[in-house]
Design a protein around this motif. Structure first.
Motif, PDB file in Angstrom:
ATOM      1  N   UNK A   1      18.646   0.471 -11.013  1.00 33.39           N
ATOM      2  CA  UNK A   1      17.511   0.168 -11.895  1.00 33.39           C
ATOM      3  C   UNK A   1      16.441   1.253 -11.789  1.00 33.39           C
ATOM      4  N   UNK A   2      16.269   1.815 -10.606  1.00 35.36           N
ATOM      5  CA  UNK A   2      15.314   2.919 -10.437  1.00 35.36           C
ATOM      6  C   UNK A   2      15.722   4.099 -11.320  1.00 35.36           C
ATOM      7  N   UNK A   3      17.006   4.447 -11.293  1.00 38.67           N
ATOM      8  CA  UNK A   3      17.493   5.514 -12.180  1.00 38.67           C
ATOM      9  C   UNK A   3      17.118   5.224 -13.627  1.00 38.67           C
ATOM     10  N   UNK A   4      17.358   3.994 -14.047  1.00 42.54           N
ATOM     11  CA  UNK A   4      17.115   3.619 -15.445  1.00 42.54           C
ATOM     12  C   UNK A   4      15.628   3.732 -15.780  1.00 42.54           C
ATOM     13  N   UNK A   5      14.792   3.240 -14.893  1.00 42.87           N
ATOM     14  CA  UNK A   5      13.345   3.258 -15.100  1.00 42.87           C
ATOM     15  C   UNK A   5      12.829   4.700 -15.169  1.00 42.87           C
ATOM     16  N   UNK A   6      13.251   5.521 -14.221  1.00 45.61           N
ATOM     17  CA  UNK A   6      12.733   6.894 -14.151  1.00 45.61           C
ATOM     18  C   UNK A   6      13.263   7.720 -15.322  1.00 45.61           C
ATOM     19  N   UNK A   7      14.514   7.482 -15.693  1.00 44.93           N
ATOM     20  CA  UNK A   7      15.072   8.223 -16.835  1.00 44.93           C
ATOM     21  C   UNK A   7      14.334   7.887 -18.137  1.00 44.93           C
ATOM     22  N   UNK A   8      13.679   6.742 -18.191  1.00 43.31           N
ATOM     23  CA  UNK A   8      12.890   6.395 -19.367  1.00 43.31           C
ATOM     24  C   UNK A   8      11.466   6.936 -19.274  1.00 43.31           C
ATOM     25  N   UNK A   9      11.222   7.756 -18.276  1.00 42.72           N
ATOM     26  CA  UNK A   9       9.925   8.412 -18.174  1.00 42.72           C
ATOM     27  C   UNK A   9       8.846   7.603 -17.476  1.00 42.72           C
ATOM     28  N   UNK A  10       9.238   6.530 -16.809  1.00 48.84           N
ATOM     29  CA  UNK A  10       8.244   5.730 -16.092  1.00 48.84           C
ATOM     30  C   UNK A  10       8.112   6.209 -14.647  1.00 48.84           C
ATOM     31  N   UNK A  11       6.974   5.918 -14.078  1.00 47.35           N
ATOM     32  CA  UNK A  11       6.749   6.223 -12.659  1.00 47.35           C
ATOM     33  C   UNK A  11       7.057   4.997 -11.828  1.00 47.35           C
ATOM     34  N   UNK A  12       7.579   5.185 -10.628  1.00 51.60           N
ATOM     35  CA  UNK A  12       7.726   4.066  -9.705  1.00 51.60           C
ATOM     36  C   UNK A  12       6.370   3.891  -9.014  1.00 51.60           C
ATOM     37  N   UNK A  13       5.846   2.675  -9.081  1.00 51.14           N
ATOM     38  CA  UNK A  13       4.563   2.363  -8.445  1.00 51.14           C
ATOM     39  C   UNK A  13       4.637   2.673  -6.951  1.00 51.14           C
ATOM     40  N   UNK A  14       3.580   3.290  -6.423  1.00 50.20           N
ATOM     41  CA  UNK A  14       3.597   3.602  -4.994  1.00 50.20           C
ATOM     42  C   UNK A  14       2.851   2.531  -4.199  1.00 50.20           C
ATOM     43  N   UNK A  15       3.510   1.954  -3.228  1.00 51.36           N
ATOM     44  CA  UNK A  15       2.898   0.894  -2.437  1.00 51.36           C
ATOM     45  C   UNK A  15       1.756   1.469  -1.594  1.00 51.36           C
ATOM     46  N   UNK A  16       0.655   0.732  -1.518  1.00 54.25           N
ATOM     47  CA  UNK A  16      -0.453   1.187  -0.676  1.00 54.25           C
ATOM     48  C   UNK A  16      -0.173   0.788   0.778  1.00 54.25           C
ATOM     49  N   UNK A  17      -0.860   1.436   1.714  1.00 54.71           N
ATOM     50  CA  UNK A  17      -0.701   1.089   3.142  1.00 54.71           C
ATOM     51  C   UNK A  17      -1.041  -0.375   3.376  1.00 54.71           C
ATOM     52  N   UNK A  18      -2.091  -0.823   2.668  1.00 51.09           N
ATOM     53  CA  UNK A  18      -2.532  -2.200   2.813  1.00 51.09           C
ATOM     54  C   UNK A  18      -1.423  -3.161   2.360  1.00 51.09           C
ATOM     55  N   UNK A  19      -0.816  -2.837   1.222  1.00 50.28           N
ATOM     56  CA  UNK A  19       0.267  -3.694   0.717  1.00 50.28           C
ATOM     57  C   UNK A  19       1.450  -3.708   1.683  1.00 50.28           C
ATOM     58  N   UNK A  20       1.773  -2.550   2.224  1.00 53.74           N
ATOM     59  CA  UNK A  20       2.891  -2.477   3.181  1.00 53.74           C
ATOM     60  C   UNK A  20       2.582  -3.354   4.402  1.00 53.74           C
ATOM     61  N   UNK A  21       1.347  -3.283   4.848  1.00 50.63           N
ATOM     62  CA  UNK A  21       0.929  -4.087   6.013  1.00 50.63           C
ATOM     63  C   UNK A  21       1.101  -5.581   5.700  1.00 50.63           C
ATOM     64  N   UNK A  22       0.627  -5.963   4.537  1.00 53.57           N
ATOM     65  CA  UNK A  22       0.729  -7.385   4.157  1.00 53.57           C
ATOM     66  C   UNK A  22       2.185  -7.821   3.991  1.00 53.57           C
ATOM     67  N   UNK A  23       2.999  -6.947   3.390  1.00 57.97           N
ATOM     68  CA  UNK A  23       4.412  -7.288   3.204  1.00 57.97           C
ATOM     69  C   UNK A  23       5.120  -7.408   4.550  1.00 57.97           C
TER      70      UNK A  23
END
Lengths: 636, 636
Positions: free
Chosen positions: A515-537
């Motif tokens: 799905x990442x391939x499909x998303x990026x090939x359509x010109x979209x960016x993959x959202x970058x997780x913040x440090x805070x979000x990683x901590x919470x996850x």
């Protein structure tokens, strides 16, 4: 036509040619610009180079005489003997990148240019694009950019290449092709120099060309307030029943007409036209032989829109009546849809004038199709994925109303955001391209009839010519439409185009990667997780989670875990895919319920039988969902 | 390395170079083959042409001295000043079509050649193919044929082009690249002449290359007669439960091992290894930290096959234990599948050693996947379309057993007709290509990780490198595999390849046209109706039927009409598609029942909700069916 005569025509339109002199076959050659090229000009020869009829790099007057003798000798070796009709041309040798421009007269698109890389390998490389003779600068560039040779612009290996020269030259050839009685021409090479393109070798075939007349429409197809259905019936196996059933709950005023029936769905049935109150739209589902007269009579009474469901016209050899329909349309300035069509649909009036079996959901896509059956299948698929339509137009045989009319009409409709088209054969290519060019709404097109066998099949059921697939694709794209390769894709539209970033929450790495391939090939960016979000996850997910987007929450993920991750990561301005595969602990229905219904959350449940309950839930809740990965590309 | 040194290496391998002389920078130039080319050879210059360092078409000794002065001047204008390390090369001017050959050393595929069209536009045109250094003649040709320039062979515009020259030259470069310490090289142009290719401009970068060791396997993975499942449990949420449940009805002998359990599915549960009878296969679903020791102990007792379900290895940073697994595999000559995998399946023994949720149908496709979740999803989809598998191998992290091993193993299995592969990252490209090359069964591959974002995602969940997608696709194709572009396509196989002709019976022209395109694009012929058949059909079909294949039996077709057409047209040696769209009178279930169950009759019901009952019927009867048109291409 001899080359120097061609040069003269080119020069008339401001197209540069090399400095040249023409010599009778028996006269001495005098020339003063070296290096030069000497070529034979003879109607007996098509590919001069292949028979030794061209010598390049001639550096002096002496060499020139030698070269002439060599050419004469070469031609004799190929069994070609020159006579007084033939000439020698001596011209300055132009050096630079070799391009090609050609023109063809097509049955559908009329004058069309081909432009791209030239040289002797032209037919092998086919690095060529199609350009309409009415294409503007943007369209010329969009088309040219599909060639590989365009990549040397604006600069390649230290040399400057000016795109303005491309535009300027093409405009001149557009002008030439539209103004002269030329059926076909070829310029190869057309050489790029610092001062612009120079046409070095050119060939023109003259011929007369027909011009199509363009008809102006005064009435809107979807201006339907009072509608009569001719052939409405209580016989359930008839299309007249299905249309009446689909139509009678509309917000518009619906009348049924049938001489043999008194009442249908609790409404009075009119016996004939004379009884009928005034109407603006007639839906016609009566035998073909009565259709022409009925339309003529109604048109005389001021009816403006006709939806001809009835079959039995051109598709079954009845060309005459179909031509009468075209004539009536012009004579009375009316809109005729069909014949041999499924009908039309307009969500804003809840007006379903089709005999489709499946309920049509309201939405923002307008679906236009030449084939009623393709429409029926696509509606069936769309409804099952909670996808709806603003308008549907089944064009059928296109005796009158065609793709260009549909695109124009739909552009005036606010509820329509996207125009999706299934096309088999076109009639008037120029007006089709003009409509695409003017369209303010994105247009997606699937075109069938690529192979000759399919063209034959298409012709046999609508009577329309399919034409060259490559040309249609090239010209449509340049004019601004998007070409789809899979018919199923026509139920989708790039409705999430405004989202720049994508988040994937998944219970599996592999599908997440795909799905990442499909998303990026359509010109979209993959959202970058913040440090805070990683901590919470880290606090809610197992330690082996991916720590990255796609957020792989691991194969044993429950609905609760999906929800926990989503709660932390949800944002209204990113597009979120909830990706699930049927693993041991995967409860599709529970996950479906846990993620809720939000416009920017799209479930992608990659599987089939294991997810049936979830799919039923999505349908019931009218949530757009996917059961495969590939089609996700179509909404980005 | 200077150009003449490169020429010397090329000549050592029989690769032709032009006749040339090397001159010190201050020495007079003497040369006797004109026209000639003079070039500078200097470490200070990469693209000689771009700085005026090459002059072609030098015709005499006088011109040669002038050209040398001109080059010196040109270089000075670019700020390059020659010194005693630089040389002039004068060489005969070779004319002909320009090709390119290059070599790169890739982390996955090691030495790989690139071959195709040369010249200054190389980077723009990219008309290049990949060729493995071990490719044989057929493979070289198959790869070369993917380029456009190959189309000038064997003849173009009156000139002969010999494919033997291509093979001969590539073989020489294969030999050179494998024998020398070369990390990278480029020859551009490599000129085609009547006497073969001549390397005109060449560049070599030296460097050491590692060689991978190739391990021989003595045991078959699917040699499973006595199997122990470590971690079998009665806790339904555990993989150990799912595997035990899937496995216990097998024809093979299954033992469960769990120190905390006495009985499971009516079978005794063994407490530890010492109690256990001798086994040949161990399925391991216990925490990662105990896995290495367990395998070592079992291997010492002669167990040959290990299916490591357990996660927690390289994919979560535990590289050390994963490396121990690789070492154990080599040390004991055992097969280790995984870790971090879904398991294996073998239809002939009804042996399901996976924790897949969906029942797996027996069939003739072997499915090999690096991702367990992709497997699970594909099994789910396959089962719902009545598609089955002969073998399934979930490779997981590939600590030991990899794609090459799987292809080899499956080639020895009679029940397996097709090998379908989902790949993320490869380890040993050369052995992978060797296995494809040797395979007697068709191989279909989907490769994820095209974009750098997806490569990152893939790496993070299996720890394997994705490498260049284009290279993998090019090399796999040349070696004999078919590359799939849509993950769903992996459940299909070209099982109808033997059928040359196709018949379509349809209730609609549009979808018939689309399906015709799909059929013909796959190289099939449309069956031609005989006059006798047309006569018979005329008696049972409405007069407007298409009189052609696709046999359009018109929108109101009932099951009876489908059956009548099929009865007339049925033949065992043509492939028959029964195409239905949801039209007013269409009763999907009735049509499904009417057409019967025959191997060469494939229903294509283009729709969704309207055909649910028909789809349920097909599933129940285990009939392969389609609900879209596009995927039909995959079985042809």
């Amino acid at each position: 036509m001899k080359e120097f005569e061609v040069y003269q025509i080119l020069e008339k339109y401001g197209i540069k040619t090399p400095k040249y002199e023409i010599f009778d076959i028996d006269k001495p050659l005098y020339f003063d610009s070296f290096p030069a090229v000497i070529k034979i000009a003879s109607d007996k020869i098509i590919h001069k180079s292949d028979v030794g009829g061209v010598i390049i790099g001639v550096d002096s007057q002496d060499e020139l005489e030698n070269a002439r003798n060599k050419i004469t000798q070469n031609l004799q070796n190929h069994g070609i003997f020159l006579d007084m009709h033939d000439k020698f041309i001596v011209e300055e040798m132009v050096r630079g990148e070799e391009f090609y421009i050609g023109g063809i007269y097509d049955a559908i698109f009329e004058e069309v240019l081909l432009f791209g890389k030239g040289g002797t390998l032209l037919e092998v490389e086919k690095d060529i694009c199609y350009i309409d003779t009415y294409a503007d600068n943007d369209e010329i560039i969009r088309s040219f950019k599909t060639t590989k040779i365009s990549k040397i612009f604006p600069q390649f290996r230290g040399k400057e290449y000016k795109i303005e020269y491309v535009i300027d030259t093409i405009q001149k050839f557009q002008n030439l092709f539209l103004s002269e009685n030329i059926a076909e021409f070829d310029v190869n090479p057309l050489i790029y120099t610092e001062d612009g393109f120079i046409a070095v070798d050119a060939r023109i075939k003259q011929g007369k060309k027909e011009k199509r007349e363009n008809r102006h429409r005064s009435h809107e197809l979807f201006d339907n307030n009072t509608i009569a259905i001719f052939g409405a019936t209580d016989k359930e196996e008839k299309v007249g029943y299905a249309i009446a059933k689909n139509a009678h709950t509309s917000k518009a005023q619906i009348y049924f007409v049938n001489p043999h029936l008194d009442e249908l769905f609790g409404k009075k049935v009119y016996k004939n036209i004379d009884e009928l109150p005034p109407i603006d739209t007639a839906v016609i589902a009566i035998p073909a032989k009565y259709v022409v007269n009925l339309i003529e009579e109604l048109a005389q009474r001021g009816v403006k829109n006709f939806i001809v469901i009835s079959a039995g016209f051109k598709e079954s050899g009845n060309v005459q009546d179909e031509e009468r329909l075209s004539e009536l349309a012009k004579k009375f300035d009316i809109n005729i849809i069909g014949p041999n069509c499924l009908g039309i649909y307009n969500a804003s009036k809840r007006l379903n004038l089709t005999f489709a079996k499946t309920d049509i959901l309201p939405g923002d896509i307008a679906l236009v199709s030449q084939s009623g059956a393709v429409l029926a299948a696509l509606i069936d698929k769309a409804t099952s994925h909670s996808i709806g339509f603003s308008h549907i137009i089944s064009l059928g045989n296109m005796a009158d109303f065609d793709f260009a009319d549909a695109i124009e009409e739909l552009n005036s409709k606010e509820e329509c955001r996207f125009i999706n088209i299934y096309a088999e054969g076109l009639k008037d290519g120029k007006s089709y391209l003009k409509a695409i060019r003017k369209s303010k709404k994105p247009i997606f097109i699937y075109k069938s009839g690529k192979t000759k066998e399919a063209k034959k099949a298409a012709f046999s059921h609508t009577g329309n010519i399919s034409g060259s697939y490559e040309m249609l694709v090239g010209l449509s794209f340049a004019a601004g439409a998007v070409i789809k390769k899979d018919i199923d894709e026509l139920i989708f539209a790039s409705r999430f185009e405004q989202f720049k970033e994508v988040l994937i929450i998944t219970n599996a790495g592999g599908p997440g990667t795909i799905l990442t391939d499909i998303v990026v090939e359509q010109g979209k960016k993959m959202y970058e997780l913040s440090d805070e979000e990683i901590k919470q996850l880290d606090m809610v997910l197992p330690p082996t989670w991916s720590h990255n987007n796609p957020v792989d929450i691991i194969g044993d993920a429950t609905a609760k875990r999906y929800k926990a991750a989503l709660d932390i990561l949800y944002k209204p301005d990113i597009l979120i895919f909830i990706l699930a595969t049927p693993q041991l602990m995967t409860d599709g229905l529970a996950i479906a319920k846990a993620i809720g219904k939000k416009a920017n959350i799209v479930p992608v449940f990659f599987g089939e039988d294991s997810f049936q309950e979830a799919f039923e839930y999505f349908k019931h809740e009218k949530i757009l969902y996917f059961n495969d990965l590939e089609n996700v590309a179509n909404i980005l």
